[in-house]
Design a protein around this motif. Sequence first.
Motif, PDB file in Angstrom:
ATOM      1  N   PHE A   1      -2.228 -22.116  -6.361  1.00  0.00           N
ATOM      2  CA  PHE A   1      -2.532 -23.121  -7.388  1.00  0.00           C
ATOM      3  C   PHE A   1      -2.194 -22.574  -8.764  1.00  0.00           C
ATOM      4  N   THR A   2      -2.073 -23.496  -9.697  1.00  0.00           N
ATOM      5  CA  THR A   2      -1.802 -23.093 -11.072  1.00  0.00           C
ATOM      6  C   THR A   2      -2.930 -23.649 -11.941  1.00  0.00           C
ATOM      7  N   GLY A   3      -3.260 -22.912 -13.006  1.00  0.00           N
ATOM      8  CA  GLY A   3      -4.429 -23.314 -13.789  1.00  0.00           C
ATOM      9  C   GLY A   3      -4.170 -24.401 -14.813  1.00  0.00           C
ATOM     10  N   HIS A   4      -2.893 -24.598 -15.173  1.00  0.00           N
ATOM     11  CA  HIS A   4      -2.607 -25.396 -16.378  1.00  0.00           C
ATOM     12  C   HIS A   4      -2.232 -26.853 -16.132  1.00  0.00           C
ATOM     13  N   LYS A   5      -2.222 -27.268 -14.857  1.00  0.00           N
ATOM     14  CA  LYS A   5      -1.879 -28.680 -14.589  1.00  0.00           C
ATOM     15  C   LYS A   5      -3.193 -29.430 -14.317  1.00  0.00           C
ATOM     16  N   GLY A   6      -3.389 -29.908 -13.092  1.00  0.00           N
ATOM     17  CA  GLY A   6      -4.578 -30.702 -12.779  1.00  0.00           C
ATOM     18  C   GLY A   6      -5.892 -29.962 -12.965  1.00  0.00           C
TER      19      GLY A   6
ATOM     20  N   VAL B   1       0.019 -23.489   1.487  1.00  0.00           N
ATOM     21  CA  VAL B   1       0.142 -24.773   0.781  1.00  0.00           C
ATOM     22  C   VAL B   1       0.335 -24.542  -0.716  1.00  0.00           C
ATOM     23  N   ASP B   2       1.338 -25.223  -1.256  1.00  0.00           N
ATOM     24  CA  ASP B   2       1.578 -25.224  -2.701  1.00  0.00           C
ATOM     25  C   ASP B   2       0.795 -26.396  -3.289  1.00  0.00           C
ATOM     26  N   ALA B   3      -0.328 -26.068  -3.938  1.00  0.00           N
ATOM     27  CA  ALA B   3      -1.200 -27.125  -4.475  1.00  0.00           C
ATOM     28  C   ALA B   3      -1.001 -27.306  -5.980  1.00  0.00           C
ATOM     29  N   ALA B   4       0.189 -26.943  -6.477  1.00  0.00           N
ATOM     30  CA  ALA B   4       0.422 -27.033  -7.931  1.00  0.00           C
ATOM     31  C   ALA B   4       0.147 -28.439  -8.458  1.00  0.00           C
ATOM     32  N   GLN B   5       0.499 -29.465  -7.675  1.00  0.00           N
ATOM     33  CA  GLN B   5       0.329 -30.844  -8.169  1.00  0.00           C
ATOM     34  C   GLN B   5      -0.977 -31.501  -7.713  1.00  0.00           C
ATOM     35  N   THR B   6      -1.747 -30.817  -6.891  1.00  0.00           N
ATOM     36  CA  THR B   6      -2.956 -31.483  -6.376  1.00  0.00           C
ATOM     37  C   THR B   6      -4.267 -30.793  -6.769  1.00  0.00           C
TER      38      THR B   6
ATOM     39  N   ALA C   1       1.317 -20.692 -10.305  1.00  0.00           N
ATOM     40  CA  ALA C   1       1.569 -20.993  -8.888  1.00  0.00           C
ATOM     41  C   ALA C   1       2.815 -20.269  -8.383  1.00  0.00           C
ATOM     42  N   THR C   2       3.806 -20.133  -9.248  1.00  0.00           N
ATOM     43  CA  THR C   2       5.046 -19.455  -8.848  1.00  0.00           C
ATOM     44  C   THR C   2       4.745 -18.019  -8.420  1.00  0.00           C
ATOM     45  N   HIS C   3       3.958 -17.330  -9.218  1.00  0.00           N
ATOM     46  CA  HIS C   3       3.553 -15.955  -8.907  1.00  0.00           C
ATOM     47  C   HIS C   3       2.770 -15.937  -7.587  1.00  0.00           C
TER      48      HIS C   3
HETATM   49  C1  LIG Z   1       5.052 -28.613  -6.732  1.00  0.00           C
HETATM   50  C2  LIG Z   1       5.094 -27.474  -7.697  1.00  0.00           C
HETATM   51  N1  LIG Z   1       5.071 -26.226  -7.234  1.00  0.00           N
HETATM   52  C3  LIG Z   1       5.076 -25.166  -8.053  1.00  0.00           C
HETATM   53  C4  LIG Z   1       5.112 -25.319  -9.417  1.00  0.00           C
HETATM   54  C5  LIG Z   1       5.129 -24.112 -10.290  1.00  0.00           C
HETATM   55  O1  LIG Z   1       4.023 -24.078 -11.123  1.00  0.00           O
HETATM   56  P1  LIG Z   1       3.966 -22.961 -12.270  1.00  0.00           P
HETATM   57  O2  LIG Z   1       5.155 -23.234 -13.162  1.00  0.00           O
HETATM   58  O3  LIG Z   1       2.686 -23.175 -12.966  1.00  0.00           O
HETATM   59  O4  LIG Z   1       4.100 -21.667 -11.596  1.00  0.00           O
HETATM   60  C6  LIG Z   1       5.153 -26.606  -9.961  1.00  0.00           C
HETATM   61  C7  LIG Z   1       5.237 -26.811 -11.423  1.00  0.00           C
HETATM   62  O5  LIG Z   1       6.058 -27.463 -11.955  1.00  0.00           O
HETATM   63  C8  LIG Z   1       5.134 -27.707  -9.074  1.00  0.00           C
HETATM   64  O6  LIG Z   1       5.169 -28.965  -9.542  1.00  0.00           O
END
Ligand SMILES: Cc1ncc(COP(=O)(O)O)c(C=O)c1O
Length: 380
Positions: free
Chosen positions: A195-200, A172-177, A71-73
């Motif tokens: 979004f990030t693949g490794h959380k939800g 929208v940062d959907a990292a947590q959703t 998600a950061t990228h």
């Molecule tokens: C709200 C939120 N945004 C962004 C990130 C970044 O996710 P990632 O470390 O997978 O890039 C996180 C992860 O901790 C997060 O909780």
Amino acid sequence: MYLNNAATSYPKPEEVYHAVIDCMRNIGVSVGRGSGSQFVEAEKIIYEARTLVASLFGIKDASRVIFTYNATHALNLAIKGFLKGGEHVITTSVEHNAVWRPLKHLERTKGIEITVIQCDSYGKLKVSDVERHIRKETKLIVMTHASNVIGTILPVEEVGELARRYGIPLLVDAAQTAGTVPIDVEEMNIDMLAFTGHKGLLGPQGIGGLYVREGIDLEPLIHGGTGSHSHLEEQPPTMPEKHEAGTLNLPAIAGLKAAVDFLMQHGVERIREHEVTLTQTLLRELKKIERVRVYGTTDARERVGVVSFNIDGVKPSEVAMMLENGFGIIVRYGLHCAPMAHRTIGTFNTGTVRVSVGPFNTEEDIFALVKAVQEICEIA
Ligand SMILES: Cc1ncc(COP(=O)(O)O)c(C=O)c1O
């Protein structure tokens, strides 16, 4: 016992482990960098993963889904690729550093102006506060879907409606959703979704993505080989290649495909119901312990499965250590890469202990955690 799913989900569905290993053992090639049946297989995996992700988020054109590392990228690509310099941006006071640091970087290097909308001490955002701060020069609204510290779900759909009315794109940062709360980019008026693949989403680390609505053209963050259009001196203009320079993380994409498949079979709504039930129990039981202070709203429906708390007189680091060493329970303590969210709830100096549930946690896990917290309160 693992209660740190907001950092990364664990365990993953069995199918995810199998898909990663199968890809590495039996396919093993770099997509676009050769020919033959294994390359066809590799391309198929990527195509299917992209299509599945698109359908999970209600995205009509899968080519608008760009694979990133995380998600950061994705957020860096969206923020730095969209803003040219000198623009006004609106964000919230509960953002993760993945949003805040790219914005601060652009403030220093490109003179963007940032307005932070203050959420209340429950992490709630008032849509009217966002509207009050919109100006002629406002070029972007960027907000998290849910706070990774407080757990509060923000009113993305309403802000999306507002943003659409003013013609301002919403990122929208959907990292947590992603994977834990249903998301539909069309219904929610989301123009860009990170979004990030490794959380939800329950996939491996090293894969994430960015959806970019048609009509929004981003400057690439990374330039290089795409395995196609190699005669061009610049990035190819086609999507998603324009933003996917360098060898893709095929094993992680294979894992993500299996994970999204799993989510769609089980249903995000069902997983959400399970997590709401666990979170409601956790909130109710923690509130009964006198020395415990729980942050955020008491209604689990208004939050994701993330609960921050503190024990009066005991450092969060000590609580986390006692939970792990004395009870075998893994949580996370500190500022959780989101110092602004801690300022919002008044815990910037101390941080909090954060418990975060996943689809494989049970009510027994929650009661074991609560009992452990009770015992820590008695001895510490
Ligand atoms: C709200 C939120 N945004 C962004 C990130 C970044 O996710 P990632 O470390 O997978 O890039 C996180 C992860 O901790 C997060 O909780």
